[in-house]
Design a protein around this motif. Structure first.
Motif, mmCIF file in Angstrom:
data_model
loop_
_atom_site.group_PDB
_atom_site.id
_atom_site.type_symbol
_atom_site.label_atom_id
_atom_site.label_comp_id
_atom_site.label_asym_id
_atom_site.label_seq_id
_atom_site.Cartn_x
_atom_site.Cartn_y
_atom_site.Cartn_z
ATOM 1 N N GLU A 71 0.817 -1.212 0.000
ATOM 2 C CA GLU A 71 0.000 0.000 0.000
ATOM 3 C C GLU A 71 0.852 1.264 0.000
ATOM 4 O O GLU A 71 0.326 2.374 -0.117
ATOM 5 C CB GLU A 71 -0.935 -0.003 1.212
ATOM 6 C CG GLU A 71 -2.084 -0.991 1.087
ATOM 7 C CD GLU A 71 -2.955 -1.040 2.323
ATOM 8 O OE1 GLU A 71 -2.507 -0.534 3.378
ATOM 9 O OE2 GLU A 71 -4.068 -1.582 2.237
ATOM 10 N N GLU A 72 2.175 1.108 0.134
ATOM 11 C CA GLU A 72 3.068 2.272 0.064
ATOM 12 C C GLU A 72 3.026 2.873 -1.345
ATOM 13 O O GLU A 72 2.942 2.152 -2.338
ATOM 14 C CB GLU A 72 4.503 1.854 0.397
ATOM 15 C CG GLU A 72 4.689 1.379 1.834
ATOM 16 C CD GLU A 72 6.075 0.818 2.081
ATOM 17 O OE1 GLU A 72 6.868 0.739 1.108
ATOM 18 O OE2 GLU A 72 6.375 0.438 3.223
ATOM 19 N N SER A 73 3.079 4.170 -1.424
ATOM 20 C CA SER A 73 2.985 4.850 -2.718
ATOM 21 C C SER A 73 4.320 4.826 -3.453
ATOM 22 O O SER A 73 5.386 4.979 -2.847
ATOM 23 C CB SER A 73 2.543 6.301 -2.523
ATOM 24 O OG SER A 73 1.243 6.355 -1.976
ATOM 25 N N GLU A 118 0.865 5.602 -7.409
ATOM 26 C CA GLU A 118 -0.098 4.583 -7.022
ATOM 27 C C GLU A 118 0.501 3.724 -5.918
ATOM 28 O O GLU A 118 1.704 3.770 -5.670
ATOM 29 C CB GLU A 118 -0.482 3.695 -8.219
ATOM 30 C CG GLU A 118 -1.280 4.385 -9.294
ATOM 31 C CD GLU A 118 -1.836 3.401 -10.314
ATOM 32 O OE1 GLU A 118 -1.932 2.194 -9.988
ATOM 33 O OE2 GLU A 118 -2.177 3.829 -11.428
ATOM 34 N N PRO A 119 -0.320 2.879 -5.262
ATOM 35 C CA PRO A 119 0.257 1.895 -4.338
ATOM 36 C C PRO A 119 1.171 0.940 -5.109
ATOM 37 O O PRO A 119 1.078 0.833 -6.332
ATOM 38 C CB PRO A 119 -0.973 1.163 -3.788
ATOM 39 C CG PRO A 119 -2.123 2.068 -4.048
ATOM 40 C CD PRO A 119 -1.786 2.822 -5.291
ATOM 41 N N LYS A 120 2.026 0.234 -4.400
ATOM 42 C CA LYS A 120 2.934 -0.700 -5.064
ATOM 43 C C LYS A 120 2.209 -1.773 -5.855
ATOM 44 O O LYS A 120 2.779 -2.356 -6.779
ATOM 45 C CB LYS A 120 3.865 -1.353 -4.034
ATOM 46 C CG LYS A 120 5.053 -0.486 -3.646
ATOM 47 C CD LYS A 120 6.036 -1.242 -2.767
ATOM 48 C CE LYS A 120 7.240 -0.358 -2.446
ATOM 49 N NZ LYS A 120 8.193 -1.027 -1.537
ATOM 50 N N TRP A 121 0.958 -2.047 -5.495
ATOM 51 C CA TRP A 121 0.170 -2.958 -6.313
ATOM 52 C C TRP A 121 0.193 -2.509 -7.777
ATOM 53 O O TRP A 121 0.154 -3.331 -8.700
ATOM 54 C CB TRP A 121 -1.281 -2.991 -5.835
ATOM 55 C CG TRP A 121 -1.540 -3.563 -4.485
ATOM 56 C CD1 TRP A 121 -1.964 -2.876 -3.375
ATOM 57 C CD2 TRP A 121 -1.417 -4.924 -4.063
ATOM 58 N NE1 TRP A 121 -2.114 -3.724 -2.308
ATOM 59 C CE2 TRP A 121 -1.788 -4.993 -2.703
ATOM 60 C CE3 TRP A 121 -1.036 -6.101 -4.718
ATOM 61 C CZ2 TRP A 121 -1.796 -6.178 -1.966
ATOM 62 C CZ3 TRP A 121 -1.036 -7.289 -3.994
ATOM 63 C CH2 TRP A 121 -1.404 -7.318 -2.645
#
Length: 330
Positions: free
Chosen positions: A289-291, A300-303
């Motif tokens: 969830e880290e940007s 965006e989040p690391k996703w």
């Protein structure tokens, strides 16, 4: 275009005019304009209203339901989107085009593995790390001249063996001993962590591949079978070290896991128990969830790194001449 990742539990996704609102306990966590949205991914126990679903389908925005581990339960897509529309393009890829992608994927895996070891080397010097770093650099040069899938897999395997032989020197918690990779079944707690992390990552990549309409059984590096979606195995290679291995090293070195409390031995192997899985997933989701800033400049989040690379592969399928550029860590 952006992706909406709803990974917090107990969220409620509703429609308000031309935007989706993500709420939790009457608090608005985020809001996204529908015209800027490409896909919605819902992890675990969250809900979305019928009105929001209808608005997404009207705009051809797929909705994916995943477990907290990233396992895809299913997806909702507009009827016009169709299924496996890209299969024909994937099947028409030439041998040279597939080989070029496979070569870039192996190079990226070796690069990212080497970078992780170099970072650890700067913290704590080790002769075995130096040897592995030099070995991975040598293999990168060999990969550039490889002329077959078999040779590429051979170099990839040699790189993995060298890398894992040194990874144990990155661990400062003496309760966790690691000398080699063992998979089926995992032989010790470190292997259990690696296997579980790779499974989470692989399942999420498979879901993204499905969402983009790609055929997961048409790959470039690995061979497919009825039970092996090889494209997910191709695309996971560039992410193993930066997303899973680095997290495993962090959790162990920070003493966030306990050998005697978070693992169980059964069926001849070692596995995370319920408490261990919960600890790992909590840390994994928090890290994902880290940007980060993607190559296109969006935050965006690391996703989003995974989604970006899947879309990059899709672009390659449509335009093979442009090649495929995997994710690289500096």
């Amino acid at each position: 275009m952006s992706s909406l990742y709803v990974s917090q539990q107990g969220c409620y996704i509703a429609l308000q005019q031309e935007q989706l609102l993500v709420k939790r306990n009457n608090e608005i966590l985020t809001q996204v304009q529908l015209p800027h949205l490409e896909q919605v991914l819902i992890f675990g126990k969250s809900q979305i209203t019928t009105q929001a679903i209808r608005a997404c389908l009207w705009r051809d925005i797929p909705i994916v339901y995943l477990s907290r581990m990233g396992y895809c339960y299913g997806r909702i897509i507009a009827i016009e989107r169709g299924y496996r529309a890209l299969t024909r393009y994937q099947q028409e890829l030439g041998l040279g085009e597939r080989l070029g992608v496979a070569q870039n994927i192996v190079l990226a895996k070796l690069n990212n593995s080497r970078t992780l070891l170099m970072r650890q080397q700067r913290r704590h010097f080790s002769p075995s790390l130096t040897l592995a770093i030099e070995s991975l650099e040598y293999l990168q040069k060999q990969v550039k001249g490889a002329d077959s899938q078999e040779r590429l897999l051979g170099f990839e395997g040699a790189g993995a063996a060298s890398y894992f032989a040194a990874l144990g020197d990155c661990l400062r918690n003496r309760d966790f001993v690691f000398t080699a990779r063992s998979r089926r079944p995992p032989g010790n707690p470190v292997n259990a962590l690696l296997s579980f992390g790779y499974q989470v990552l692989w399942n999420h990549l498979l879901a993204l591949i499905e969402v983009q309409g790609l055929d997961p059984y048409q790959a470039c590096l690995h061979s497919s079978s009825e039970r092996h979606a090889a494209l997910a195995s191709d695309l996971i290679e560039e992410f193993r070290a930066p997303l899973v291995d680095s997290l495993v090293v962090y959790l162990i070195n920070r003493y966030l896991l306990e050998v005697n409390e978070d693992f169980e031995y059964r069926q001849g192997g070692c596995f995370l128990n319920h408490q261990g899985r919960r600890k790992f997933l909590q840390s994994f989701v928090q890290r994902m969830e880290e940007s980060v800033t993607l190559k296109n400049g969006t935050v965006e989040p690391k996703w989003g790194l995974l989604s970006f690379q899947v879309k990059a592969f899709k672009e390659f399928v449509y335009h093979p001449g442009g090649g495929y550029s995997p994710y690289l860590i500096d």
